[in-house]
Design a protein around this motif. Sequence first.
Motif, PDB file in Angstrom:
ATOM      1  N   SER A  76       6.156  -3.863  11.594  1.00  0.00           N
ATOM      2  CA  SER A  76       5.118  -3.337  12.482  1.00  0.00           C
ATOM      3  C   SER A  76       5.784  -2.709  13.696  1.00  0.00           C
ATOM      4  CB  SER A  76       4.171  -4.458  12.953  1.00  0.00           C
ATOM      5  OG  SER A  76       3.537  -5.078  11.845  1.00  0.00           O
TER       6      SER A  76
ATOM      7  N   HIS B  65      -7.894   0.452  10.662  1.00  0.00           N
ATOM      8  CA  HIS B  65      -7.319   0.964   9.422  1.00  0.00           C
ATOM      9  C   HIS B  65      -6.385  -0.122   8.891  1.00  0.00           C
ATOM     10  CE1 HIS B  65      -4.650   3.434   6.869  1.00  0.00           C
ATOM     11  NE2 HIS B  65      -5.645   4.298   6.797  1.00  0.00           N
TER      12      HIS B  65
ATOM     13  N   SER C  19      -3.463   0.033   8.281  1.00  0.00           N
ATOM     14  CA  SER C  19      -2.138   0.129   8.896  1.00  0.00           C
ATOM     15  C   SER C  19      -2.165   0.215  10.417  1.00  0.00           C
ATOM     16  CB  SER C  19      -1.395   1.365   8.352  1.00  0.00           C
ATOM     17  OG  SER C  19      -1.270   1.307   6.956  1.00  0.00           O
ATOM     18  N   HIS C  20      -3.347   0.060  11.033  1.00  0.00           N
ATOM     19  CA  HIS C  20      -3.416   0.308  12.475  1.00  0.00           C
ATOM     20  C   HIS C  20      -4.264  -0.717  13.231  1.00  0.00           C
ATOM     21  CE1 HIS C  20      -1.529   4.316  12.304  1.00  0.00           C
ATOM     22  NE2 HIS C  20      -2.173   4.459  11.147  1.00  0.00           N
TER      23      HIS C  20
ATOM     24  N   ILE D  72      -5.496   8.149  15.711  1.00  0.00           N
ATOM     25  CA  ILE D  72      -5.365   7.030  14.783  1.00  0.00           C
ATOM     26  C   ILE D  72      -6.534   7.064  13.798  1.00  0.00           C
ATOM     27  CG2 ILE D  72      -5.020   4.539  14.589  1.00  0.00           C
ATOM     28  CD1 ILE D  72      -2.993   6.033  16.380  1.00  0.00           C
TER      29      ILE D  72
ATOM     30  N   ARG E  67      -1.019   0.332  20.848  1.00  0.00           N
ATOM     31  CA  ARG E  67      -1.405   0.227  19.448  1.00  0.00           C
ATOM     32  C   ARG E  67      -0.276  -0.381  18.643  1.00  0.00           C
ATOM     33  NH1 ARG E  67       0.261   4.493  15.973  1.00  0.00           N
ATOM     34  NH2 ARG E  67       1.549   6.070  17.019  1.00  0.00           N
ATOM     35  N   CYS E  68      -0.607  -0.715  17.403  1.00  0.00           N
ATOM     36  CA  CYS E  68       0.373  -1.282  16.475  1.00  0.00           C
ATOM     37  C   CYS E  68       0.179  -0.607  15.127  1.00  0.00           C
ATOM     38  CB  CYS E  68       0.151  -2.790  16.370  1.00  0.00           C
ATOM     39  SG  CYS E  68       1.199  -3.613  15.162  1.00  0.00           S
ATOM     40  N   GLU E  69       1.282  -0.196  14.510  1.00  0.00           N
ATOM     41  CA  GLU E  69       1.226   0.505  13.220  1.00  0.00           C
ATOM     42  C   GLU E  69       2.161  -0.177  12.231  1.00  0.00           C
ATOM     43  OE1 GLU E  69       2.078   4.988  11.363  1.00  0.00           O
ATOM     44  OE2 GLU E  69       1.857   4.690  13.538  1.00  0.00           O
ATOM     45  N   SER E  70       1.659  -0.430  11.017  1.00  0.00           N
ATOM     46  CA  SER E  70       2.459  -1.154  10.029  1.00  0.00           C
ATOM     47  C   SER E  70       3.107  -0.218   9.025  1.00  0.00           C
ATOM     48  CB  SER E  70       1.585  -2.162   9.288  1.00  0.00           C
ATOM     49  OG  SER E  70       0.711  -1.489   8.392  1.00  0.00           O
ATOM     50  N   SER E  71       4.209  -0.698   8.504  1.00  0.00           N
ATOM     51  CA  SER E  71       4.902  -0.026   7.401  1.00  0.00           C
ATOM     52  C   SER E  71       5.517  -1.119   6.549  1.00  0.00           C
ATOM     53  CB  SER E  71       5.985   0.923   7.928  1.00  0.00           C
ATOM     54  OG  SER E  71       6.697   1.498   6.852  1.00  0.00           O
TER      55      SER E  71
END
Length: 251
Positions: free
Chosen positions: A173, A205, A207-208, A234, A165-169
């Motif tokens: 990322s 999402h 962010s996801h 998630i 998975r990849c999650e952003s902030s």
Amino acid sequence: MSIKAVLIDDEKHNLSNLQELLGVYCPQISVCETALNAEDGKTIILKHQPDIVFLDIQMPGQTGFDLLRGLSHYDFEVIFVTAHDQYAIQAMRFAAIDYLLKPIDIAELQSAVDRAIKRCRLKAQNRQLENLIDLLKSQQNKEDQRIALTTLKETRFVKTSEIMRCESSNNYSTFFLQDGEALLVCKPIYEFEEILKDYGFVRCHQSHLVNKKFIKSWKKEYGDHLLLFNGAEIPVSRNKKDAVRKALDTG
């Protein structure tokens, strides 16, 4: 299907006559250009990449056969146009190559053109089949596809199949890999969504991004969440539900 053709003959009146006959009796043929000798004929063949070449055999200097021998590949049909040379005609009959005798008979012209068009369409279908096979092969090899992830220290080349998975902030990322490693990349998540969508990733999402192959279930007991095989949960945002459901339903 418009069929491109070039005409090569050393006599102008023969070219004019053939071009006129094609215009009246074979309207599916579009004549791109004509040439009066083999050298110019080769030039217009390479220039236009025609579907059909109407080619005189006996011309001053190089013959029609010499022209063909001087080409590295043949992506076109040939209809020879000749006034004589019985040996050449016998050879062409044996090889099932079309030819027309001067003066040109209209019915024979139409028959030769129809046969050539059928062969052109068959080749087009074969190219479509080849493209499909190439596509299927590339899909089979997607497990080996790598993506470049640039961190503060290095650029890592990671198989897409190993990204869970990849999650952003903000503008960063974090990529979570199958072996438990996490890579912080200096790019926002939207730059990866378009790249990864063809490799089984779904944006669930804002962010996801999630790799579908690592999704175990869709939990709904306290809001919508995707449960991954490693236990990560998630969130699925309301405006992404339909897209996620469709992505999971199709594979």
